[in-house]
Design a protein around this motif. Structure first.
Motif, PDB file in Angstrom:
ATOM      1  N   THR A  41     -21.242   7.589 -38.673  1.00  0.00           N
ATOM      2  CA  THR A  41     -21.359   6.470 -37.740  1.00  0.00           C
ATOM      3  C   THR A  41     -20.707   5.249 -38.378  1.00  0.00           C
ATOM      4  O   THR A  41     -21.175   4.762 -39.405  1.00  0.00           O
ATOM      5  CB  THR A  41     -22.828   6.176 -37.405  1.00  0.00           C
ATOM      6  OG1 THR A  41     -23.438   7.353 -36.876  1.00  0.00           O
ATOM      7  CG2 THR A  41     -22.936   5.048 -36.401  1.00  0.00           C
ATOM      8  N   SER A  82     -25.685   1.587 -28.246  1.00  0.00           N
ATOM      9  CA  SER A  82     -26.000   2.985 -27.929  1.00  0.00           C
ATOM     10  C   SER A  82     -24.765   3.868 -27.931  1.00  0.00           C
ATOM     11  O   SER A  82     -24.872   5.084 -28.113  1.00  0.00           O
ATOM     12  CB  SER A  82     -26.691   3.062 -26.565  1.00  0.00           C
ATOM     13  OG  SER A  82     -25.868   2.502 -25.550  1.00  0.00           O
ATOM     14  N   ASP A  83     -23.569   3.274 -27.734  1.00  0.00           N
ATOM     15  CA  ASP A  83     -22.367   4.104 -27.718  1.00  0.00           C
ATOM     16  C   ASP A  83     -22.002   4.636 -29.097  1.00  0.00           C
ATOM     17  O   ASP A  83     -21.126   5.488 -29.235  1.00  0.00           O
ATOM     18  CB  ASP A  83     -21.180   3.331 -27.131  1.00  0.00           C
ATOM     19  CG  ASP A  83     -20.951   2.013 -27.843  1.00  0.00           C
ATOM     20  OD1 ASP A  83     -21.695   1.707 -28.804  1.00  0.00           O
ATOM     21  OD2 ASP A  83     -20.032   1.271 -27.434  1.00  0.00           O
ATOM     22  N   ARG A  84     -22.678   4.146 -30.156  1.00  0.00           N
ATOM     23  CA  ARG A  84     -22.438   4.646 -31.506  1.00  0.00           C
ATOM     24  C   ARG A  84     -23.405   5.769 -31.880  1.00  0.00           C
ATOM     25  O   ARG A  84     -23.337   6.287 -33.002  1.00  0.00           O
ATOM     26  CB  ARG A  84     -22.582   3.518 -32.527  1.00  0.00           C
ATOM     27  CG  ARG A  84     -21.537   2.401 -32.388  1.00  0.00           C
ATOM     28  CD  ARG A  84     -21.831   1.285 -33.369  1.00  0.00           C
ATOM     29  NE  ARG A  84     -20.879   0.188 -33.260  1.00  0.00           N
ATOM     30  CZ  ARG A  84     -19.803   0.020 -34.031  1.00  0.00           C
ATOM     31  NH1 ARG A  84     -19.572   0.897 -34.998  1.00  0.00           N
ATOM     32  NH2 ARG A  84     -18.994  -1.002 -33.864  1.00  0.00           N
ATOM     33  N   LEU A  85     -24.316   6.144 -30.970  1.00  0.00           N
ATOM     34  CA  LEU A  85     -25.314   7.164 -31.278  1.00  0.00           C
ATOM     35  C   LEU A  85     -24.706   8.562 -31.222  1.00  0.00           C
ATOM     36  O   LEU A  85     -23.819   8.830 -30.396  1.00  0.00           O
ATOM     37  CB  LEU A  85     -26.480   7.092 -30.284  1.00  0.00           C
ATOM     38  CG  LEU A  85     -27.431   5.908 -30.398  1.00  0.00           C
ATOM     39  CD1 LEU A  85     -28.420   5.926 -29.232  1.00  0.00           C
ATOM     40  CD2 LEU A  85     -28.181   5.946 -31.717  1.00  0.00           C
ATOM     41  N   PRO A  87     -24.644  12.391 -29.949  1.00  0.00           N
ATOM     42  CA  PRO A  87     -25.040  12.872 -28.610  1.00  0.00           C
ATOM     43  C   PRO A  87     -26.492  13.327 -28.543  1.00  0.00           C
ATOM     44  O   PRO A  87     -27.165  13.124 -27.525  1.00  0.00           O
ATOM     45  CB  PRO A  87     -24.073  14.044 -28.376  1.00  0.00           C
ATOM     46  CG  PRO A  87     -22.887  13.743 -29.224  1.00  0.00           C
ATOM     47  CD  PRO A  87     -23.413  13.053 -30.431  1.00  0.00           C
ATOM     48  N   ALA A  90     -28.705  10.256 -27.997  1.00  0.00           N
ATOM     49  CA  ALA A  90     -28.458   9.419 -26.816  1.00  0.00           C
ATOM     50  C   ALA A  90     -29.514   9.645 -25.747  1.00  0.00           C
ATOM     51  O   ALA A  90     -29.853   8.721 -24.992  1.00  0.00           O
ATOM     52  CB  ALA A  90     -27.063   9.708 -26.265  1.00  0.00           C
ATOM     53  N   TYR A  93     -32.559   7.216 -25.955  1.00  0.00           N
ATOM     54  CA  TYR A  93     -32.353   5.764 -25.876  1.00  0.00           C
ATOM     55  C   TYR A  93     -32.796   5.205 -24.528  1.00  0.00           C
ATOM     56  O   TYR A  93     -32.596   5.818 -23.483  1.00  0.00           O
ATOM     57  CB  TYR A  93     -30.883   5.426 -26.109  1.00  0.00           C
ATOM     58  CG  TYR A  93     -30.584   3.957 -25.956  1.00  0.00           C
ATOM     59  CD1 TYR A  93     -31.009   3.036 -26.908  1.00  0.00           C
ATOM     60  CD2 TYR A  93     -29.908   3.495 -24.829  1.00  0.00           C
ATOM     61  CE1 TYR A  93     -30.745   1.689 -26.751  1.00  0.00           C
ATOM     62  CE2 TYR A  93     -29.637   2.147 -24.667  1.00  0.00           C
ATOM     63  CZ  TYR A  93     -30.073   1.244 -25.629  1.00  0.00           C
ATOM     64  OH  TYR A  93     -29.825  -0.094 -25.466  1.00  0.00           O
ATOM     65  N   TRP A 115     -31.787   6.387 -38.020  1.00  0.00           N
ATOM     66  CA  TRP A 115     -31.830   5.584 -36.798  1.00  0.00           C
ATOM     67  C   TRP A 115     -33.290   5.313 -36.454  1.00  0.00           C
ATOM     68  O   TRP A 115     -34.121   6.229 -36.456  1.00  0.00           O
ATOM     69  CB  TRP A 115     -31.173   6.332 -35.634  1.00  0.00           C
ATOM     70  CG  TRP A 115     -29.714   6.608 -35.799  1.00  0.00           C
ATOM     71  CD1 TRP A 115     -28.672   5.889 -35.305  1.00  0.00           C
ATOM     72  CD2 TRP A 115     -29.122   7.729 -36.482  1.00  0.00           C
ATOM     73  NE1 TRP A 115     -27.476   6.472 -35.641  1.00  0.00           N
ATOM     74  CE2 TRP A 115     -27.719   7.592 -36.369  1.00  0.00           C
ATOM     75  CE3 TRP A 115     -29.650   8.805 -37.193  1.00  0.00           C
ATOM     76  CZ2 TRP A 115     -26.841   8.516 -36.935  1.00  0.00           C
ATOM     77  CZ3 TRP A 115     -28.779   9.719 -37.765  1.00  0.00           C
ATOM     78  CH2 TRP A 115     -27.391   9.571 -37.631  1.00  0.00           C
TER      79      TRP A 115
END
Length: 437
Positions: A41, A82-85, A87, A90, A93, A115
């Protein structure tokens, strides 16, 4: 790696090193740190860096990324979108949660990622950890999700198989858990892809192996690669039974899939029951244990003893407590020093086992060895009779003090006569602690 600045200070035959060489060394050293292995990440520009221990605790802030990476362990902290999580995370979230992302480095390389999904009050709802493998993608080790009361709702574990455990509550009491296990198993051979022997050409069966121009036989084709698929292999539910006093009485496991026992109607059930507390416990001679007259954790705990002798005064106050072994040798002797109706001090002595019978004095059946350890507790009270101070001594050396004021306590630990740690408690909960230099 040698620091560039120290290399610049060296001289060769009394002549300073070329300044251009110093500049190149510093540049190469900086670039080597700048291009250290990145975590899976990508860290944002607003990442905060800390010097840490191997467990990932933020010990002290670091002025920069380069300064942090010079240490064996460092920690990178950032709030990410959240777009860095990954899959798999996700799905957990929710828009009202913020994502606290942490990366632990060791020798400049990322080794763990974490996280934590928090709400506006700082409560954790999801916690996940990944292990970063070198030259490979990071793999999630576990995921935990919690409800608003702080109780765990789901736990997922990933190793050679995946285990999912869901928790169900009635109020604040756990009533059941549901467990599912997925494992990788070998795929069965596809029979349609194998040509039956009956339809093979008879000439092909008798024909010799094909040869090339040089007369060499073609190599045999390699065997089919083994393929695996993930299959749910085990499913069971644990039911938790309680007594009217809310104590756990039994756990019943019911298998819906994957039970190892077969051949009887109840093969899919397994019950673990706990013994009940009877009203007539005196029938069990081992149930009653001699209790100490003072319950401070500083004193020795339960020590196996054959018998315990108490001495009291005319008012019924316990003056001493002596524990003996099976041969009537003294193990521990505890003396209470009273001032009025309150204990002002407690002394505890530990004895080694007597080596011969000469240590038994005339008219006294007790056997006493040498004193090997001594502990002493001193108490102070206020005018209302409430205990406000406790001092703990080990072989004459002060090790700990506890000051009480209502439901608040200040605990101090000593080393060589000096305070090294101060801990603040409120309502039996630790509020904070500070090291004293």
């Amino acid at each position: 790696m040698q620091e560039p600045s120290s290399a610049c200070k060296k001289q060769q035959n009394g002549v300073p090193v070329n300044p251009l060489l110093c500049f190149l060394l510093i540049t190469l050293y900086t670039v080597s740190l700048t291009f250290a292995d990145e975590p899976q990440t990508k860290l944002p520009a607003w990442t905060v860096w800390y010097i840490s221990n191997p467990a990932g605790m933020a010990v002290s802030p670091s002025p920069s990324r380069l300064a942090a990476l010079r240490h064996k362990n460092c920690l990178a902290l950032a709030i990410i979108d959240s777009d860095r999580l990954p899959p798999i995370l996700a799905a957990y979230y929710k828009p009202q949660l913020k994502i606290d992302f942490r990366t632990l480095f060791e020798n400049g390389k990322p080794i763990k990622e974490q996280w934590i999904f928090r709400d506006e009050k700082g409560r954790s709802f999801v916690v996940a950890v990944a292990v970063v493998e070198q030259n490979a993608e990071s793999s999630i080790a576990f995921i935990e999700s919690y409800n608003e009361d702080g109780f765990i709702e789901e736990e997922r574990l990933f190793d050679d198989r995946e285990t999912q455990i869901k928790y169900f509550y009635k109020g604040q009491i756990l009533t059941r858990t549901e467990t599912r296990i997925w494992e990788k198993i070998e795929k069965p051979l596809d029979e349609d892809a194998v040509q039956p022997v009956e339809v093979q050409d008879a000439e092909a069966e008798t024909a010799p192996p094909a040869q090339d121009a040089e007369g060499e036989t073609d190599e045999v084709q390699p065997a089919r690669e083994v393929e695996f698929e993930t299959v749910e292999t085990t499913v069971y539910t644990d039911y938790y039974r309680y007594s009217t006093s809310a104590s756990l009485r039994a756990v019943e496991r019911v298998f819906q899939k994957g039970s190892l026992e077969t051949g009887s109607p109840a093969s899919g059930r397994f019950l673990v029951a706990f013994p009940s507390v009877k009203l007539r416990q005196e029938i069990d001679s081992s149930f009653v244990k001699p209790a100490s007259t003072n319950h401070s954790t500083f004193l020795a705990g339960a020590v196996p003893a054959s018998d315990v002798l108490f001495t009291t005064d005319a008012r019924g106050r316990v003056l001493s407590e002596t524990r003996h072994d099976e041969e009537n040798g003294v193990l521990i002797e505890l003396n209470n020093i009273w001032v009025g109706d309150r204990i002002s001090a407690v002394e505890q002595k530990f004895f080694e086992k007597p080596q011969d019978e000469d240590e038994t004095t005339e008219g006294d059946l007790e056997k006493r060895g040498e004193v090997i350890d001594e502990k002493r507790i001193e108490y102070e009270y206020n005018s209302a009779g409430d205990r406000i101070l406790e001092k703990d001594y080990n072989n004459g050396t002060l090790e700990r003090t506890v000051q009480r004021n209502g439901d608040r306590e200040i605990e101090e630990l000593y080393l060589e006569g000096k305070v090294v740690l101060r801990v603040f408690w409120e309502g039996n909960r630790k509020i904070r602690e500070e090291r004293v230099k």
